[in-house]
Write an enzyme that holds these catalytic residues in place. Structure first.
Site, PDB file in Angstrom:
ATOM      1  N   ASN A  91      14.875   6.720  13.747  1.00 44.07           N
ATOM      2  CA  ASN A  91      14.418   6.229  12.254  1.00 44.07           C
ATOM      3  C   ASN A  91      15.526   5.804  11.515  1.00 44.07           C
ATOM      4  OD1 ASN A  91      12.313   5.798  10.370  1.00 44.07           O
ATOM      5  ND2 ASN A  91      13.581   7.218   9.211  1.00 44.07           N
ATOM      6  N   GLU A  92      15.921   4.280  11.233  1.00 47.86           N
ATOM      7  CA  GLU A  92      16.443   3.883  10.297  1.00 47.86           C
ATOM      8  C   GLU A  92      18.121   4.473  10.707  1.00 47.86           C
ATOM      9  OE1 GLU A  92      15.212   5.183   6.263  1.00 47.86           O
ATOM     10  OE2 GLU A  92      13.565   3.723   6.404  1.00 47.86           O
ATOM     11  N   GLN A 151      10.031  16.496   6.744  1.00 51.84           N
ATOM     12  CA  GLN A 151       9.275  16.363   5.659  1.00 51.84           C
ATOM     13  C   GLN A 151       8.054  17.030   5.473  1.00 51.84           C
ATOM     14  OE1 GLN A 151      10.403  11.938   5.970  1.00 51.84           O
ATOM     15  NE2 GLN A 151      10.655  12.246   3.393  1.00 51.84           N
ATOM     16  N   TYR A 171      11.262  -1.415   2.056  1.00 52.66           N
ATOM     17  CA  TYR A 171      10.696  -0.956   0.662  1.00 52.66           C
ATOM     18  C   TYR A 171      10.991  -1.733  -0.331  1.00 52.66           C
ATOM     19  CZ  TYR A 171       9.555   3.663   2.797  1.00 52.66           C
ATOM     20  OH  TYR A 171       8.925   4.572   3.622  1.00 52.66           O
ATOM     21  N   ASN A 228      11.025  -0.607   8.648  1.00 55.96           N
ATOM     22  CA  ASN A 228      10.795   0.040   7.488  1.00 55.96           C
ATOM     23  C   ASN A 228      11.213  -0.830   6.355  1.00 55.96           C
ATOM     24  OD1 ASN A 228      10.360   1.939   9.178  1.00 55.96           O
ATOM     25  ND2 ASN A 228      11.467   3.635   8.576  1.00 55.96           N
ATOM     26  N   HIS A 275      13.954  11.637  13.451  1.00 58.76           N
ATOM     27  CA  HIS A 275      13.989  11.277  12.110  1.00 58.76           C
ATOM     28  C   HIS A 275      14.872  12.126  11.138  1.00 58.76           C
ATOM     29  CE1 HIS A 275      11.181   9.108   9.109  1.00 58.76           C
ATOM     30  NE2 HIS A 275      12.075   9.551   8.212  1.00 58.76           N
ATOM     31  N   ARG A 320       2.077   7.583  12.949  1.00 62.86           N
ATOM     32  CA  ARG A 320       3.488   7.986  13.341  1.00 62.86           C
ATOM     33  C   ARG A 320       3.997   9.007  12.778  1.00 62.86           C
ATOM     34  NH1 ARG A 320       8.702   5.456  10.511  1.00 62.86           N
ATOM     35  NH2 ARG A 320      10.166   5.838  12.058  1.00 62.86           N
ATOM     36  N   ASP A 378      11.203  24.522   4.034  1.00 65.95           N
ATOM     37  CA  ASP A 378      10.696  25.846   4.660  1.00 65.95           C
ATOM     38  C   ASP A 378       9.397  25.769   4.904  1.00 65.95           C
ATOM     39  OD1 ASP A 378      13.766  26.400   4.506  1.00 65.95           O
ATOM     40  OD2 ASP A 378      13.253  28.364   3.281  1.00 65.95           O
ATOM     41  N   GLU A 410       7.126   1.624   8.298  1.00 62.06           N
ATOM     42  CA  GLU A 410       7.051   2.251   7.166  1.00 62.06           C
ATOM     43  C   GLU A 410       6.871   1.283   5.875  1.00 62.06           C
ATOM     44  OE1 GLU A 410       9.996   5.122   5.818  1.00 62.06           O
ATOM     45  OE2 GLU A 410       9.900   6.059   7.730  1.00 62.06           O
ATOM     46  N   HIS A 437      19.494  25.475   2.802  1.00 60.98           N
ATOM     47  CA  HIS A 437      19.916  26.940   2.520  1.00 60.98           C
ATOM     48  C   HIS A 437      21.084  27.165   2.006  1.00 60.98           C
ATOM     49  CE1 HIS A 437      16.487  27.507   5.778  1.00 60.98           C
ATOM     50  NE2 HIS A 437      15.948  27.292   4.458  1.00 60.98           N
TER      51      HIS A 437
HETATM   52  C1  PNW Z   1      12.602   6.021   4.274  1.00 63.64           C
HETATM   53  N1  PNW Z   1      16.198   1.756   1.141  1.00 63.64           N
HETATM   54  O1  PNW Z   1      14.097   6.132   3.765  1.00 63.64           O
HETATM   55  C2  PNW Z   1      12.773   7.212   5.230  1.00 63.64           C
HETATM   56  O2  PNW Z   1      12.400   6.830   6.678  1.00 63.64           O
HETATM   57  C3  PNW Z   1      11.605   8.341   4.783  1.00 63.64           C
HETATM   58  O3  PNW Z   1      11.821   9.545   5.425  1.00 63.64           O
HETATM   59  C4  PNW Z   1      11.594   8.379   3.401  1.00 63.64           C
HETATM   60  O4  PNW Z   1      10.821   9.349   2.804  1.00 63.64           O
HETATM   61  C5  PNW Z   1      10.901   7.125   2.735  1.00 63.64           C
HETATM   62  O5  PNW Z   1      11.699   5.944   3.338  1.00 63.64           O
HETATM   63  C6  PNW Z   1      11.072   6.976   1.258  1.00 63.64           C
HETATM   64  O6  PNW Z   1      12.479   7.116   0.778  1.00 63.64           O
HETATM   65  C7  PNW Z   1      14.296   4.993   3.132  1.00 63.64           C
HETATM   66  O7  PNW Z   1      16.925   2.146   0.251  1.00 63.64           O
HETATM   67  C8  PNW Z   1      15.513   5.225   2.282  1.00 63.64           C
HETATM   68  O8  PNW Z   1      15.880   0.750   1.122  1.00 63.64           O
HETATM   69  C9  PNW Z   1      15.839   4.167   1.350  1.00 63.64           C
HETATM   70  C10 PNW Z   1      15.604   2.931   1.811  1.00 63.64           C
HETATM   71  C11 PNW Z   1      14.572   2.616   2.712  1.00 63.64           C
HETATM   72  C12 PNW Z   1      14.196   3.703   3.219  1.00 63.64           C
END
Ligand code: PNW
Length: 490
Positions: free
Chosen positions: A173-174, A26, A318, A316, A129, A84, A59, A387, A46
């Site tokens: 990661n995840e 990223q 959200y 992580n 990741h 991180r 890129d 995160e 690509h």
């Molecule tokens: C994370 N959800 O992805 C990733 O670890 C990061 O690379 C990403 O940029 C960031 O969150 C924002 O998207 C997630 O649906 C994608 O709950 C989806 C979820 C959670 C984390």
């Protein structure tokens, strides 16, 4: 440390660590520089550019491959305790294997780590990741059980090269995003869409691979270097859509099927997958004419190998979803699939605040409930929030992001007041970056990145000034109004 004695100012405990997070694909760019080989995101962007919503790619991304000193300067501006970031497997091992250790890659990560340590900023490294070497994908990637060896070898090289200076490691990661979105759907590379089959192969292999890396560190490096190895789960909070027993059970099932399937094998007393998931997939598989469960079983030896294989609970978080039972034969869930196996449907409440990401609505109380449930169900493990962050479409005056951080941090403190052992917090993200299939259309940064200029200029947003004050004071003052003129290094 500083601060007034106002009682509406909430404090973080002594020793609490603040950081920010990013990931290699990223931000790094330099996609083919100094010997790096192609990974699955290079390949996807690509060969099929407009799979990405703005037909962009990584890129160059934030060009951190060249601008890492500016990145560290931003960490110093914010006063971070840790940063991180992730390592690119194909930058370190271009063949995917340890037969060629790429000097360019080793130099890059040494430079970044050493620059951080100069200023007492601790590196927290994620080994994987999402950017698998493309050659390994062609051999089946996470669906091939040999990935346990491949990942273990890669981890050993990283521990060997950088372990003397790095005290916090994360294997993967995840897992949910890797397997469910990459192997069971078309939302992340490699877009396999192997519903109910490939996604479950990935789950098992990934967990054993994680444990392999954990044990390598534990057996061979821990006594020498004294670091910690964990994993970063992604968890949404699933709230029952009604107070009926049926929906309560549906929310529990969906929790088991999406992220507890990774947590339970590592953190439960018994190990193995959540029983409800094993039962449901076995029953559906039999009904559908399969000769065995589509969910590959662990051997007893593997159960023991995976159980307990994490020193801290990386989380992580959200968003929150409402979940209901959905067994209707008219239902749109494909057969077989995880959604069909779980018999559920989910949605966001229309009143919840939107972000720039379709999957993401703002629900601070879900964070509180999630932390509480981890404390209660898994014996209050030490948690690192690896995160948490907010997306919009850009702009320096990001009051929406400021509000997000304040409300989510308040919810986190509520859970900590009741005993949750949260020890660290990483804001996603230090700066805008390549947001996977959404390209550069969704912005998560404390710093804005200008993709129109070749210098990839980074400018602090209002949220950067607010986060800096939280880190400086180790406290949350909801009335603080920053002076956003100049960002300094204190
Ligand atoms: C994370 N959800 O992805 C990733 O670890 C990061 O690379 C990403 O940029 C960031 O969150 C924002 O998207 C997630 O649906 C994608 O709950 C989806 C979820 C959670 C984390």
């Amino acid at each position: 440390r500083v601060q007034t004695t106002r009682d509406d100012v909430r404090r973080f405990p002594d020793g609490f660590l603040f950081g920010t997070a990013t990931a290699s694909y990223q931000v790094e760019g330099g996609w083919d520089e100094d010997g790096k080989s192609e990974n699955i995101w290079d390949y996807l962007t690509h060969t099929s550019p407009c799979t990405i919503s703005d037909c962009s790619n990584g890129d160059i991304a934030d060009d951190s491959y060249h601008l890492y000193k500016r990145d560290v300067e931003m960490m110093r501006e914010l006063g971070l305790d840790f940063y991180r970031f992730s390592m690119s497997w194909s930058r370190l091992l271009p063949t995917g294997f340890p037969d060629q250790i790429n000097e360019g890659g080793v130099n890059y990560y040494n430079n970044l780590i050493n620059e951080m340590l100069k200023y007492n900023i601790q590196p927290m490294i994620t080994l994987y990741h999402w950017d698998l070497p493309q050659r390994l994908q062609e051999l089946g990637g996470w669906a091939n059980p040999h990935v346990v060896d491949w990942f273990g070898d890669y981890a050993r090289v990283a521990f060997e090269q950088f372990g003397d200076r790095v005290k916090y490691w994360m294997t993967i990661n995840e897992p949910r995003e890797v397997c469910d979105e990459g192997y069971g759907d078309v939302n992340l590379a490699p877009l396999l869409d192997s519903k109910g089959i490939g996604e479950y192969m990935c789950v098992k292999n990934l967990l054993v691979a994680h444990a392999r890396a954990y044990h390598i560190y534990n057996d061979e490096y821990k006594s020498k270097y004294g670091g910690e190895v964990g994993i970063a789960f992604s968890a949404r909070w699933y709230e029952p859509a009604s107070d009926s027993e049926i929906d309560i059970q549906a929310a529990e099932d969906f929790t088991a099927f999406t992220w507890i399937k990774y947590v339970h094998p590592i953190y439960s007393e018994t190990g193995d997958y959540p029983p409800i998931m094993k039962e449901k997939v076995a029953a559906k598989s039999a009904e559908q004419g399969f000769f065995r469960s589509r969910l590959p079983e662990f051997t007893q030896e593997e159960i023991e190998y995976v159980r307990g294989s994490s020193d801290f609970f990386g989380l992580n978080h959200y968003t929150t979803f409402l979940v209901y039972r959905n067994e209707s034969i008219y239902d749109a869930n494909p057969v077989p699939s995880l959604f069909d196996d779980a018999d559920i449907g989910s949605y966001h409440h229309p009143d919840w605040e939107e972000t720039a990401s379709s999957w993401f609505k703002v629900v601070p109380w879900g964070f509180y409930k999630l932390l509480t449930s981890i404390r209660e169900n898994y014996n209050n493990p030490p948690i690192f929030i690896t995160e948490n962050g907010f997306s919009n479409r850009g702009g320096l005056q990001d009051d929406d992001r400021v509000r997000f951080y304040r409300n989510y941090l308040s919810a986190m403190l509520d859970a900590m007041d009741e005993g949750s052992d949260v020890r660290a917090y990483a804001a996603w993200s230090l700066m805008d970056n390549f947001e996977w299939l959404s390209g550069y259309t969704e912005r998560f940064g404390l710093y804005e990145v200008d993709y129109d200029c070749p210098e990839r200029t980074r400018t602090p947003r209002k949220s950067a000034f607010v986060y800096k004050e939280i880190v400086r004071t180790r406290a949350l003052d909801l009335d603080y109004e920053p002076d956003t003129d100049v960002m300094t290094i204190d």
